[in-house]
Design a protein around this motif. Structure first.
Motif, PDB file in Angstrom:
ATOM      1  N   MET B  42       0.924  -1.266  -0.055  1.00  0.00           N
ATOM      2  CA  MET B  42      -0.083   0.166   0.006  1.00  0.00           C
ATOM      3  C   MET B  42       0.862   1.704   0.301  1.00  0.00           C
ATOM      4  N   CYS B  45       0.145   3.251  -2.972  1.00  0.00           N
ATOM      5  CA  CYS B  45      -1.261   3.271  -3.589  1.00  0.00           C
ATOM      6  C   CYS B  45      -1.375   4.937  -3.726  1.00  0.00           C
ATOM      7  N   ILE B  46      -1.663   4.886  -4.753  1.00  0.00           N
ATOM      8  CA  ILE B  46      -1.485   6.405  -5.546  1.00  0.00           C
ATOM      9  C   ILE B  46      -3.382   7.023  -5.183  1.00  0.00           C
ATOM     10  N   GLY B  47      -4.142   6.339  -4.394  1.00  0.00           N
ATOM     11  CA  GLY B  47      -5.346   6.994  -4.431  1.00  0.00           C
ATOM     12  C   GLY B  47      -6.567   6.807  -5.418  1.00  0.00           C
ATOM     13  N   CYS B  48      -6.498   5.624  -5.809  1.00  0.00           N
ATOM     14  CA  CYS B  48      -7.298   5.998  -7.500  1.00  0.00           C
ATOM     15  C   CYS B  48      -8.577   5.835  -6.960  1.00  0.00           C
ATOM     16  N   HIS B  49      -8.594   4.799  -6.454  1.00  0.00           N
ATOM     17  CA  HIS B  49      -9.776   4.167  -6.518  1.00  0.00           C
ATOM     18  C   HIS B  49     -10.165   3.111  -7.368  1.00  0.00           C
ATOM     19  N   SER B  50      -9.548   2.997  -8.063  1.00  0.00           N
ATOM     20  CA  SER B  50      -9.973   2.040  -9.344  1.00  0.00           C
ATOM     21  C   SER B  50     -10.318   0.303  -8.829  1.00  0.00           C
ATOM     22  N   CYS B  51      -9.514  -0.015  -7.688  1.00  0.00           N
ATOM     23  CA  CYS B  51     -10.212  -0.842  -6.891  1.00  0.00           C
ATOM     24  C   CYS B  51     -11.033  -1.129  -6.441  1.00  0.00           C
ATOM     25  N   ILE B  72     -10.503   2.890  -0.071  1.00  0.00           N
ATOM     26  CA  ILE B  72      -9.070   3.156  -0.011  1.00  0.00           C
ATOM     27  C   ILE B  72      -9.598   4.750   1.167  1.00  0.00           C
ATOM     28  N   PHE B 154      -6.797  -3.816 -11.873  1.00  0.00           N
ATOM     29  CA  PHE B 154      -6.889  -2.503 -11.623  1.00  0.00           C
ATOM     30  C   PHE B 154      -6.526  -1.961 -11.050  1.00  0.00           C
ATOM     31  N   CYS B 155      -5.348  -2.615 -10.416  1.00  0.00           N
ATOM     32  CA  CYS B 155      -4.295  -1.826  -9.614  1.00  0.00           C
ATOM     33  C   CYS B 155      -3.637  -1.184 -10.784  1.00  0.00           C
ATOM     34  N   PRO B 156      -2.599   0.315 -11.038  1.00  0.00           N
ATOM     35  CA  PRO B 156      -2.235   0.355 -12.091  1.00  0.00           C
ATOM     36  C   PRO B 156      -0.171   0.181 -10.676  1.00  0.00           C
ATOM     37  N   CYS B 159      -0.142  -2.933  -6.170  1.00  0.00           N
ATOM     38  CA  CYS B 159      -0.429  -2.764  -4.401  1.00  0.00           C
ATOM     39  C   CYS B 159      -1.296  -3.974  -3.747  1.00  0.00           C
ATOM     40  N   LEU B 160      -1.862  -4.879  -4.475  1.00  0.00           N
ATOM     41  CA  LEU B 160      -2.542  -5.550  -4.739  1.00  0.00           C
ATOM     42  C   LEU B 160      -2.138  -7.210  -4.639  1.00  0.00           C
TER      43      LEU B 160
HETATM   44  S1  SF4 Z   1      -6.056   0.947  -7.157  1.00  0.00           S
HETATM   45 FE1  SF4 Z   1      -4.161   0.129  -6.492  1.00  0.00          FE
HETATM   46  S2  SF4 Z   1      -3.116   2.736  -6.587  1.00  0.00           S
HETATM   47 FE2  SF4 Z   1      -5.432   2.842  -6.214  1.00  0.00          FE
HETATM   48  S3  SF4 Z   1      -6.453   3.155  -5.085  1.00  0.00           S
HETATM   49 FE3  SF4 Z   1      -6.302   0.797  -4.954  1.00  0.00          FE
HETATM   50  S4  SF4 Z   1      -4.762   0.282  -3.902  1.00  0.00           S
HETATM   51 FE4  SF4 Z   1      -4.098   2.254  -4.206  1.00  0.00          FE
END
Ligand code: SF4
Ligand code: SF4
Ligand code: SF4
Lengths: 583, 183
Positions: B42, B45-51, B72, B154-156, B159-160
């Motif tokens: 984590m 993580c860039i905080g994109c909320h894609s996940c 997130i 989907f996490c660029p 992180c996951l």
């Molecule tokens: S997709 Fe990855 S980078 Fe984006 S908010 Fe979720 S954990 Fe963070």
């Protein structure tokens, strides 16, 4: 789709009450830029000054916000303290998704609060709270307090102004979630005039996913395109800061108030140099996997011995140009130090940099003295600039208050109009040539993002003014549809008209998807009509002499071509605004 | 009569094929460890909320950054980075233990199997979770990670990660498709 009309929250600060208004127009004004102009027609007052309490502040999102990646921006429209005309400013952060999940397509704020106040809005919440204790605080301090006052870390957006906005500066920005900004044309001053310190938007509701089976598949395809290596390397890797070296090599980077367009000392402030020494990490706007926001740091010794503090500061090409090359500051950490000072005051970094660049030259030439600037200004002296930034934000004396109204305003009074680097507002970081200068000086937002003039200068050497004007009008029209969706303009290469139509269809906006061409044409006209009604006269835009003296890789500026181009673009804008909106 | 025998024979052949396919699948699945979602990186993580948006879209059929198995948050402002609220795959799972109807039941290898139609919106699961991994919507409907792994791609920033659960033997990644009527 969530709804086929618009749901707008109209808040009157004078009564501290709100009203939920339903409006038609999804198939004609779409959202974002289109909706904002429509709302200004309804709630704005073309004949009253920008700081009249009746003037609205308008925040809008679009039909694709939250549904697709990089549909991550909010449009903020207001009557500008800079030119007293209608304008827009765009920002991301978490603002767009927060607004989406607060379940509003737009928020309109009218009236004036009786004391410094903060609006707190969510899908089941509206409060106008007295925050007199936050008045006078800088962006960091107010952010810290506001985060504690309102719950929902991560799923809310905090819009706030600093001292510059409170002082109604025409260079004040609205800070969005610490690292993003509604930067230009004084949106922060417009908030300050209403006694509005902050707007906190809580995104606390959810919606059914579109039933159309194509939607998740299409999402995946778009996601893939947007995270392709090319996009990532352009915006994630060095980010826009990568342009600094490129433009310097082209002799198109404004240096020392545009006295030069290139300097060997660029090596201290290139995107590469920032990445090497100062880059801590990247962050993203909500809903954007690209993550173009680059975060560096400043480290300060505040006490002997070895007592240090540090702060994180975001950087991009524009802030580096404005506080670096434009001010002759050639070390990346010095640049970050000035950006940090600008951030604290809640100033727009491009305007502040441009203004201080002019002030430095005026100081050199003896047109202004230390009694005006309160500290001697010299290109490269980053410590002096940090102090000056504070004065500019606080409006410490008459000189800084005049400068805060815009560089040309100050130059009219103190002299030095010839070298005021103003193209509608303080220039953006591209001395690429006639097309860019024309585009920024006459563009709707006076922004480098109104049309791709700077890249046109680089790609073509077109001398046919008719063709250039056609390009500028066409490009603006395409962008106005994107900013009505509301997409990040970095995604413009991916979101073609065809793809946007598919996206709109997959979430249920079938009619809008079929009319993109005519709708974008209508929104473009509508925006210009509103702007012209509030007093814009393209024929009155003057270009300071300094721009005619620029030499870049093309050679010197071609005055005849430039003037002819401006004349024809002025005519084209007026023609456009006179055309009827075709239903 | 011949016709009757023929139809009957065909029916038997059909049944045999189904049995064979089931057996084959079982053989294939047996021994594959149960996987669970983890968020080991984590700090990237860039905080994109894609996940979150992907989980809401693909698992829960929602447009949401709340109604998802992973959410997130910032820990005190953007300058301090991001943290993920997601299920740790407890085994035994306290949330399943307190569930009065069996809407949450123990998943082999950790975490829970969710049967939404049994849920009476009591909210006990959310209270029991030590890491706030169960989100209750305004009607108290619970949303939790079912460890399907669909968010991971989907996490660029990678992180996951889906990892083998320490205790599991049968891949419930398939089973969950049947049982988790997550709405
Ligand atoms: S997709 Fe990855 S980078 Fe984006 S908010 Fe979720 S954990 Fe963070
Ligand atoms: S939801 Fe919470 S209590 Fe239940 S298994 Fe996951 S982490 Fe454990
Ligand atoms: S593993 Fe599946 S259920 Fe869990 S957060 Fe990811 S997508 Fe959602």
């Amino acid at each position: 789709m969530i709804r086929d009309n618009f749901k707008v929250l109209v808040i009157d600060l004078s009564t501290r009450k709100g009203d939920v208004v339903k409006m038609e127009g999804r198939n004609t004004e779409a959202g974002g830029s289109g909706l904002a102009a429509k709302l200004f027609q309804k709630y704005g007052h073309t004949d009253k000054p920008w700081d009249d309490p009746l003037q609205p502040l308008i925040f809008t999102i679009g039909p694709l916000t939250g549904y697709f990646p990089l549909m991550s921006k909010t449009v903020y429209a207001f009557k500008s303290p800079y030119h007293n005309q209608y304008t827009e400013s765009h920002a991301g952060g978490r603002s767009a998704l927060s607004l989406r999940f607060a379940d509003y397509d737009g928020i309109v704020i009218t009236g004036k609060a009786s004391s410094p106040s903060c609006i707190y809005v969510g899908s089941r919440h509206l409060e106008v709270k007295d925050v007199h204790y936050l008045w006078g605080t800088d962006i960091q301090t107010s952010g810290k307090v506001l985060r504690k006052m309102f719950k929902g870390a991560g799923h809310r957006s905090i819009l706030r102004i600093g001292p510059a906005g409170e002082n109604r500066s025409a260079m004040a920005c609205v800070n969005v979630d610490t690292y993003r900004h509604f930067g230009r044309l004084g949106g922060g001053g417009a908030m300050g005039a209403k006694n509005l310190k902050a707007v906190v938007i809580q995104g606390d509701v959810s919606f059914a996913s579109p039933p159309d089976k194509r939607y998740p598949k299409l999402f995946q395809e778009v996601y893939k395109l947007l995270t392709s290596t090319e996009m990532m390397s352009k915006y994630h890797n060095l980010g826009t800061a990568g342009n600094v070296a490129v433009l310097n090599d082209l002799k198109a980077l404004p240096w020392r108030n545009l006295k030069q367009t290139s300097d060997a000392e660029v090596t201290g402030i290139t995107g590469e140099k920032f990445a090497e020494d100062a880059l801590l990490r990247n962050v993203a706007c909500s809903g954007c996997p690209v993550g173009c926001i680059h975060i560096g740091f400043v480290r300060e010794k505040f006490m002997e011995e070895n007592h240090y503090l540090y702060r994180q500061v975001s950087y991009d090409h524009e802030p580096i140009f404005a506080t670096g090359s434009m001010l002759g500051v050639t070390s990346n950490f010095d640049v970050l130090g000035i950006i940090d000072a600008v951030e604290k005051m809640g100033l727009d970094v491009m305007s502040a940099g441009g203004a201080l660049a002019w002030a430095t030259e005026a100081f050199e030439k003896g047109m202004i003295t230390e009694s005006d600037t309160l500290i001697p200004l010299a290109f490269g002296d980053s410590e002096a600039y940090k102090v000056a930034v504070r004065h500019l934000g606080m409006g410490t004396n008459e000189f800084y208050r005049a400068l805060g109204l815009g560089t040309l305003q100050a130059a009219k009074r103190y002299g030095g109009e010839d070298f005021a680097c103003v193209l509608g507002q303080e220039m953006a970081g591209y001395a690429t040539g006639e097309v860019f200068f024309t585009s920024q000086s006459l563009g709707f937002r006076h922004s480098h993002l109104d049309a791709a003039g700077y890249s046109y200068d680089q790609r073509k050497n077109e001398r046919d003014t008719g063709k250039v004007v056609e390009f500028l009008i066409r490009d603006e029209q395409e962008r106005v549809f994107l900013t009505s969706m509301v997409a990040c303009l970095f995604a413009r290469g991916v979101y073609t008209k065809e793809l946007l139509a598919e996206c709109l269809r997959s979430v249920g906006y079938v009619e809008l998807a079929g009319n993109i061409e005519s709708v974008s044409n209508n929104i473009q006209k509508l925006r210009w009509q509103v702007r012209l009604k509030t007093g814009f006269d393209p024929s009155k835009v003057r270009i300071p002499k300094r721009f005619y003296e620029v030499k870049n890789w093309h050679g010197p500026i071609d005055k005849d071509f430039f003037d002819e181009l401006r004349r024809r673009y002025q005519e084209a804008i007026l023609r456009l605004a006179q055309e009827d909106i075709i239903p | 009569m011949t016709y009757y025998i023929l139809v009957h024979l065909l029916y038997l052949v059909q049944q045999a094929r189904v049995c064979y396919i089931i057996k084959l699948n079982y053989e294939l699945l047996k021994g594959i460890p149960v996987e669970i979602l983890t968020a080991p990186r984590m700090e990237r993580c860039i905080g994109c909320h894609s996940c979150s948006l992907a989980c809401a879209r693909l698992v829960h059929k929602r447009l949401s950054w709340d109604e998802a198995g992973i959410r997130i948050h910032t820990s005190g402002g953007l300058s301090t980075g991001f943290e993920a609220k997601t299920c740790l795959a407890c085994n035994p799972a306290p949330c399943a233990a307190v569930c009065p109807t069996g809407a949450f039941s123990q998943r082999k290898g950790g975490g829970v199997v969710v049967r939404k139609r049994l849920c009476i919106r009591c909210g006990e699961c959310a209270k029991a979770c030590p890491v706030d991994a169960v989100y209750l919507d305004p009607s108290q409907e619970p949303f939790v990670c079912i460890h399907c792994g669909r968010c991971v791609s989907f996490c660029p920033h990678d992180c996951l990660e889906m990892v083998a659960s320490p205790g599991g033997q049968v891949n419930e990644g398939v089973e969950k498709e049947v049982k988790n009527d997550t709405g």
